[in-house]
Design an enzyme around this catalytic site. Structure first.
Site, PDB file in Angstrom:
ATOM      1  N   GLU A   1       7.974   2.605  -5.830  1.00 56.31           N
ATOM      2  CA  GLU A   1       8.075   1.950  -4.370  1.00 56.31           C
ATOM      3  C   GLU A   1       8.147   3.162  -3.387  1.00 56.31           C
ATOM      4  O   GLU A   1       8.458   4.327  -3.812  1.00 56.31           O
ATOM      5  CB  GLU A   1       9.435   1.088  -4.408  1.00 56.31           C
TER       6      GLU A   1
ATOM      7  N   LYS B   1       0.824  -1.118   0.124  1.00 53.22           N
ATOM      8  CA  LYS B   1      -0.103   0.000   0.019  1.00 53.22           C
ATOM      9  C   LYS B   1       1.044   1.261   0.086  1.00 53.22           C
ATOM     10  O   LYS B   1       0.502   2.264  -0.274  1.00 53.22           O
ATOM     11  CB  LYS B   1      -0.768  -0.047   1.264  1.00 53.22           C
ATOM     12  N   GLY B   2       2.243   1.132   0.491  1.00 50.72           N
ATOM     13  CA  GLY B   2       3.081   2.292   0.850  1.00 50.72           C
ATOM     14  C   GLY B   2       3.115   3.130  -0.460  1.00 50.72           C
ATOM     15  O   GLY B   2       3.499   4.467   0.079  1.00 50.72           O
TER      16      GLY B   2
ATOM     17  N   ARG C   1      -0.039   6.766   7.645  1.00 48.99           N
ATOM     18  CA  ARG C   1       0.163   6.828   6.114  1.00 48.99           C
ATOM     19  C   ARG C   1      -0.236   8.081   5.365  1.00 48.99           C
ATOM     20  O   ARG C   1       0.214   8.499   4.392  1.00 48.99           O
ATOM     21  CB  ARG C   1      -0.656   5.573   5.147  1.00 48.99           C
TER      22      ARG C   1
ATOM     23  N   ASP D   1      14.644  -0.741   0.963  1.00 49.77           N
ATOM     24  CA  ASP D   1      15.486  -1.086   2.077  1.00 49.77           C
ATOM     25  C   ASP D   1      16.650  -2.192   1.637  1.00 49.77           C
ATOM     26  O   ASP D   1      17.695  -1.795   1.221  1.00 49.77           O
ATOM     27  CB  ASP D   1      14.530  -1.665   3.385  1.00 49.77           C
TER      28      ASP D   1
ATOM     29  N   ASP E   1       3.614   3.268   6.827  1.00 52.64           N
ATOM     30  CA  ASP E   1       2.954   3.155   7.911  1.00 52.64           C
ATOM     31  C   ASP E   1       3.748   2.787   9.121  1.00 52.64           C
ATOM     32  O   ASP E   1       4.970   2.265   9.058  1.00 52.64           O
ATOM     33  CB  ASP E   1       1.850   2.061   7.724  1.00 52.64           C
TER      34      ASP E   1
ATOM     35  N   LYS F   1      17.143   3.820   1.371  1.00 46.43           N
ATOM     36  CA  LYS F   1      18.048   3.383   2.652  1.00 46.43           C
ATOM     37  C   LYS F   1      19.236   2.635   2.030  1.00 46.43           C
ATOM     38  O   LYS F   1      19.422   1.321   2.466  1.00 46.43           O
ATOM     39  CB  LYS F   1      17.392   2.772   3.826  1.00 46.43           C
TER      40      LYS F   1
ATOM     41  N   PHE G   1      13.405   4.277  11.116  1.00 47.96           N
ATOM     42  CA  PHE G   1      12.065   4.035  10.822  1.00 47.96           C
ATOM     43  C   PHE G   1      11.189   5.002  10.497  1.00 47.96           C
ATOM     44  O   PHE G   1      11.131   6.045  11.160  1.00 47.96           O
ATOM     45  CB  PHE G   1      11.365   3.115  11.643  1.00 47.96           C
ATOM     46  N   VAL G   2      10.914   5.180   9.130  1.00 51.68           N
ATOM     47  CA  VAL G   2      10.121   6.566   8.542  1.00 51.68           C
ATOM     48  C   VAL G   2       8.680   6.174   8.383  1.00 51.68           C
ATOM     49  O   VAL G   2       8.160   5.146   8.223  1.00 51.68           O
ATOM     50  CB  VAL G   2      10.587   7.021   7.476  1.00 51.68           C
TER      51      VAL G   2
HETATM   52  P1  5GP Z   1      12.917  -4.514   0.973  1.00 53.89           P
HETATM   53  O1  5GP Z   1      12.392  -5.400   0.384  1.00 53.89           O
HETATM   54  O2  5GP Z   1      13.565  -3.336   0.157  1.00 53.89           O
HETATM   55  O3  5GP Z   1      13.803  -4.870   2.186  1.00 53.89           O
HETATM   56  O4  5GP Z   1      11.597  -3.978   1.671  1.00 53.89           O
HETATM   57  C1  5GP Z   1      11.112  -2.877   1.320  1.00 53.89           C
HETATM   58  C2  5GP Z   1       9.822  -2.427   2.081  1.00 53.89           C
HETATM   59  O5  5GP Z   1      10.195  -2.552   3.493  1.00 53.89           O
HETATM   60  C3  5GP Z   1       9.120  -1.153   2.028  1.00 53.89           C
HETATM   61  O6  5GP Z   1       8.179  -1.033   0.810  1.00 53.89           O
HETATM   62  C4  5GP Z   1       8.212  -0.941   3.183  1.00 53.89           C
HETATM   63  O7  5GP Z   1       7.103  -1.576   3.153  1.00 53.89           O
HETATM   64  C5  5GP Z   1       9.335  -1.853   4.379  1.00 53.89           C
HETATM   65  N1  5GP Z   1      10.090  -0.673   5.002  1.00 53.89           N
HETATM   66  C6  5GP Z   1      11.663  -0.680   5.009  1.00 53.89           C
HETATM   67  N2  5GP Z   1      11.804   0.375   5.423  1.00 53.89           N
HETATM   68  C7  5GP Z   1      10.986   1.046   6.113  1.00 53.89           C
HETATM   69  C8  5GP Z   1      10.755   2.359   6.850  1.00 53.89           C
HETATM   70  O8  5GP Z   1      11.449   2.877   7.347  1.00 53.89           O
HETATM   71  N3  5GP Z   1       9.522   2.573   7.336  1.00 53.89           N
HETATM   72  C9  5GP Z   1       8.217   1.830   6.981  1.00 53.89           C
HETATM   73  N4  5GP Z   1       7.097   2.149   7.250  1.00 53.89           N
HETATM   74  N5  5GP Z   1       8.451   0.525   6.252  1.00 53.89           N
HETATM   75  C10 5GP Z   1       9.868   0.333   5.888  1.00 53.89           C
END
Ligand code: 5GP
Length: 180
Positions: free
Chosen positions: A97, A41-42, A163, A101, A157, A129, A150-151
């Site tokens: 996206e 949803k982000g 959100r 992360d 969310d 990040k 954590f943002v």
């Molecule tokens: P990745 O597969 O790159 O590790 O994960 C990305 C997803 O992790 C993002 O779409 C999000 O849902 C979640 N995520 C990573 N860091 C954060 C953060 O700081 N805050 C929030 N709310 N979600 C995060």
């Protein structure tokens, strides 16, 4: 535990940066059509705002993916909970996206879309990040690089809340204070 949300990136800064990203994408895809695919949803807010700032023809779709397997460590394989609803064969896809992360989600989704026959696949992320990355994934368009905190807000969310904040904030926990 009590916590507060501290503003990190203002609504005006986000608006300005998304305009810049839209202008760059419009230039890069001149004479072509782009298919934006937002990851729910982000990335819903970011996808729509970015679409408004792109001047070449745009189509929009959404996907929802979750990490496969149990436990706290992601397996790196994603399960598609909601797939795209139109064919993306031959399309110039930009995966949208909220934040990259580890990069696992987008690495897997890029493979899925490649198998569906997309002509090209790029990644636009509002936030990045980079220090958390465990994959080779590098977003093609990045709004802001953020530290490993954590943002929330602008689609992101904390336990499904925040959100709707029009800005990006960090969750700051107040140590030693209990809720109540
Ligand atoms: P990745 O597969 O790159 O590790 O994960 C990305 C997803 O992790 C993002 O779409 C999000 O849902 C979640 N995520 C990573 N860091 C954060 C953060 O700081 N805050 C929030 N709310 N979600 C995060």
């Amino acid at each position: 535990m009590n916590y507060t949300i501290q503003e990190m990136i203002s609504e005006a800064e986000i608006d300005k940066r998304i305009r810049e990203m839209g202008a760059q994408i419009s230039k890069d895809y001149e004479g072509k059509e782009v298919c934006l695919i937002g990851i729910l949803k982000g990335a819903s807010f970011f996808t729509c705002e970015l679409a408004k700032r792109i001047s070449v023809p745009v189509t929009i779709d959404f996907m929802h993916a979750s990490s496969y397997g149990s436990g706290t460590v992601s397996s790196g394989v994603v399960k598609i909970d909601k797939d795209v609803t139109v064919s993306i064969e031959g399309k110039n896809v930009i995966l949208c996206e909220d934040i990259v992360d580890t990069g696992r989600t987008l690495s897997s989704l890029k493979e899925v879309l490649k198998e569906k026959g997309a002509n090209s696949i790029k990644v636009a992320s509002l936030l990045d990040k980079p220090e958390r990355r465990v994959t080779e994934l590098t977003p093609d368009y990045v709004g802001f690089a953020v530290p490993n905190e954590f943002v929330v807000g602008y689609g992101l969310d904390y336990d499904q809340r925040y959100r709707n904040l029009p800005y990006i904030g960090t969750v700051v926990f107040e140590e030693g204070k209990e809720e109540g």
